[in-house]
Design a protein around this motif. Structure first.
Motif, short mmCIF file in Angstrom:
data_model
loop_
_atom_site.label_atom_id
_atom_site.label_comp_id
_atom_site.label_asym_id
_atom_site.label_seq_id
_atom_site.Cartn_x
_atom_site.Cartn_y
_atom_site.Cartn_z
N VAL A 3 39.33 20.25 6.90
CA VAL A 3 40.18 20.22 5.71
C VAL A 3 39.44 19.56 4.56
N VAL A 4 39.80 19.95 3.34
CA VAL A 4 39.28 19.28 2.15
C VAL A 4 40.24 18.16 1.78
N THR A 5 39.70 16.99 1.48
CA THR A 5 40.54 15.83 1.15
C THR A 5 40.37 15.47 -0.33
N ALA A 7 38.74 13.44 -1.99
CA ALA A 7 37.42 13.16 -2.57
C ALA A 7 36.89 14.36 -3.36
N CYS A 8 37.42 15.54 -3.11
CA CYS A 8 37.00 16.74 -3.85
C CYS A 8 37.57 16.78 -5.26
N ILE A 9 38.71 16.12 -5.46
CA ILE A 9 39.43 16.24 -6.73
C ILE A 9 38.54 15.82 -7.91
N LYS A 10 38.44 16.69 -8.89
CA LYS A 10 37.63 16.48 -10.09
C LYS A 10 36.13 16.49 -9.83
N CYS A 11 35.70 16.72 -8.63
CA CYS A 11 34.27 16.83 -8.32
C CYS A 11 33.90 18.30 -8.18
N LYS A 12 34.57 18.98 -7.24
CA LYS A 12 34.38 20.43 -7.11
C LYS A 12 32.93 20.88 -7.21
N TYR A 13 32.09 20.31 -6.35
CA TYR A 13 30.67 20.69 -6.38
C TYR A 13 30.44 22.11 -5.88
N THR A 14 31.32 22.59 -5.07
CA THR A 14 31.31 23.96 -4.50
C THR A 14 30.10 24.32 -3.62
N ASP A 15 29.33 23.32 -3.20
CA ASP A 15 28.26 23.59 -2.22
C ASP A 15 28.86 24.14 -0.92
N CYS A 16 30.09 23.72 -0.63
CA CYS A 16 30.76 24.11 0.60
C CYS A 16 30.94 25.62 0.73
N VAL A 17 31.28 26.28 -0.36
CA VAL A 17 31.61 27.70 -0.26
C VAL A 17 30.39 28.55 0.08
N MET A 31 40.59 21.02 -7.35
CA MET A 31 39.96 20.88 -6.03
C MET A 31 39.97 22.20 -5.28
N LEU A 32 39.22 22.22 -4.19
CA LEU A 32 39.24 23.36 -3.28
C LEU A 32 40.01 22.99 -2.02
N VAL A 33 40.49 23.99 -1.31
CA VAL A 33 41.08 23.77 0.00
C VAL A 33 40.52 24.80 0.97
N GLU A 48 27.44 19.43 3.76
CA GLU A 48 27.00 20.00 2.48
C GLU A 48 27.71 19.39 1.29
N CYS A 49 28.86 18.77 1.50
CA CYS A 49 29.65 18.25 0.37
C CYS A 49 29.09 16.91 -0.12
N PRO A 50 28.62 16.85 -1.38
CA PRO A 50 28.07 15.61 -1.92
C PRO A 50 29.11 14.50 -2.03
N ALA A 51 30.39 14.87 -2.07
CA ALA A 51 31.46 13.88 -2.21
C ALA A 51 32.05 13.48 -0.85
N GLU A 52 31.51 14.04 0.23
CA GLU A 52 32.03 13.79 1.57
C GLU A 52 33.54 14.02 1.66
N ALA A 53 33.95 15.12 1.06
CA ALA A 53 35.38 15.43 0.98
C ALA A 53 35.91 16.22 2.17
N ILE A 54 35.01 16.78 2.98
CA ILE A 54 35.43 17.67 4.06
C ILE A 54 35.38 16.94 5.40
N LEU A 55 36.49 16.99 6.11
CA LEU A 55 36.59 16.29 7.40
C LEU A 55 37.26 17.18 8.44
FE1 F3S Z 1 34.85 19.91 -3.13
FE2 F3S Z 1 32.79 19.06 -1.80
FE3 F3S Z 1 33.30 21.58 -1.82
S1 F3S Z 1 33.47 18.29 -3.76
S2 F3S Z 1 34.19 21.89 -3.81
S3 F3S Z 1 34.59 20.04 -0.96
S4 F3S Z 1 31.31 20.66 -1.92
#
Ligand code: F3S
Ligand code: SF4
Length: 104
Positions: A3-5, A7-17, A31-33, A48-55
């Motif tokens: 799941v995306v948590t 930490a993604c909010i307002k960061c949205k680096y999108t490396d995950c996709v 954010m993404l989900v 891959e997420c620079p914000a460590e938002a995915i767990l």
């Molecule tokens: Fe959000 Fe991380 Fe993806 S910041 S957009 S979950 S790379």
């Protein structure tokens, strides 16, 4: 599932996709989900997420995020290609309480 948590909010680096083999990310304004019914639990997006938002949802206290990912992945459009993050993404990396401050 993963799941995306918040930490993604307002960061949205999108490396995950870029790395998801089943293209199960969905994009909202801030954010993404992940769609939990599409995620195959491969785990490649997590590092891959620079914000460590995915767990993985096997971690404690992620029920809220599982619900949010489930709800919004049914409403938001699919995103399959990386795009430029917001200009101030790095300013919001690691910020506390992003859900209460910015998620509407
Ligand atoms: Fe959000 Fe991380 Fe993806 S910041 S957009 S979950 S790379
Ligand atoms: Fe996609 Fe794998 Fe991440 Fe699930 S764990 S969202 S299938 S990359």
């Amino acid at each position: 599932t993963y799941v995306v948590t918040d930490a993604c909010i307002k960061c949205k680096y999108t490396d995950c996709v870029e790395v998801c083999p089943v293209d199960c990310f969905y994009e909202g304004e801030n954010m993404l989900v992940i769609n939990p019914s599409e995620c195959i639990d491969c785990g490649v997006c997590e590092p891959e997420c620079p914000a460590e938002a995915i767990l993985p949802d096997t971690e404690d206290n992620l029920e809220k995020w599982l619900e949010l990912n489930t709800k919004y992945s049914a409403e938001w459009p699919n995103i399959t290609q990386k795009k430029e993050p917001p200009a101030d993404a790095d300013d919001h990396k690691g910020e506390e309480d992003k859900f209460d401050k910015y998620f509407s």
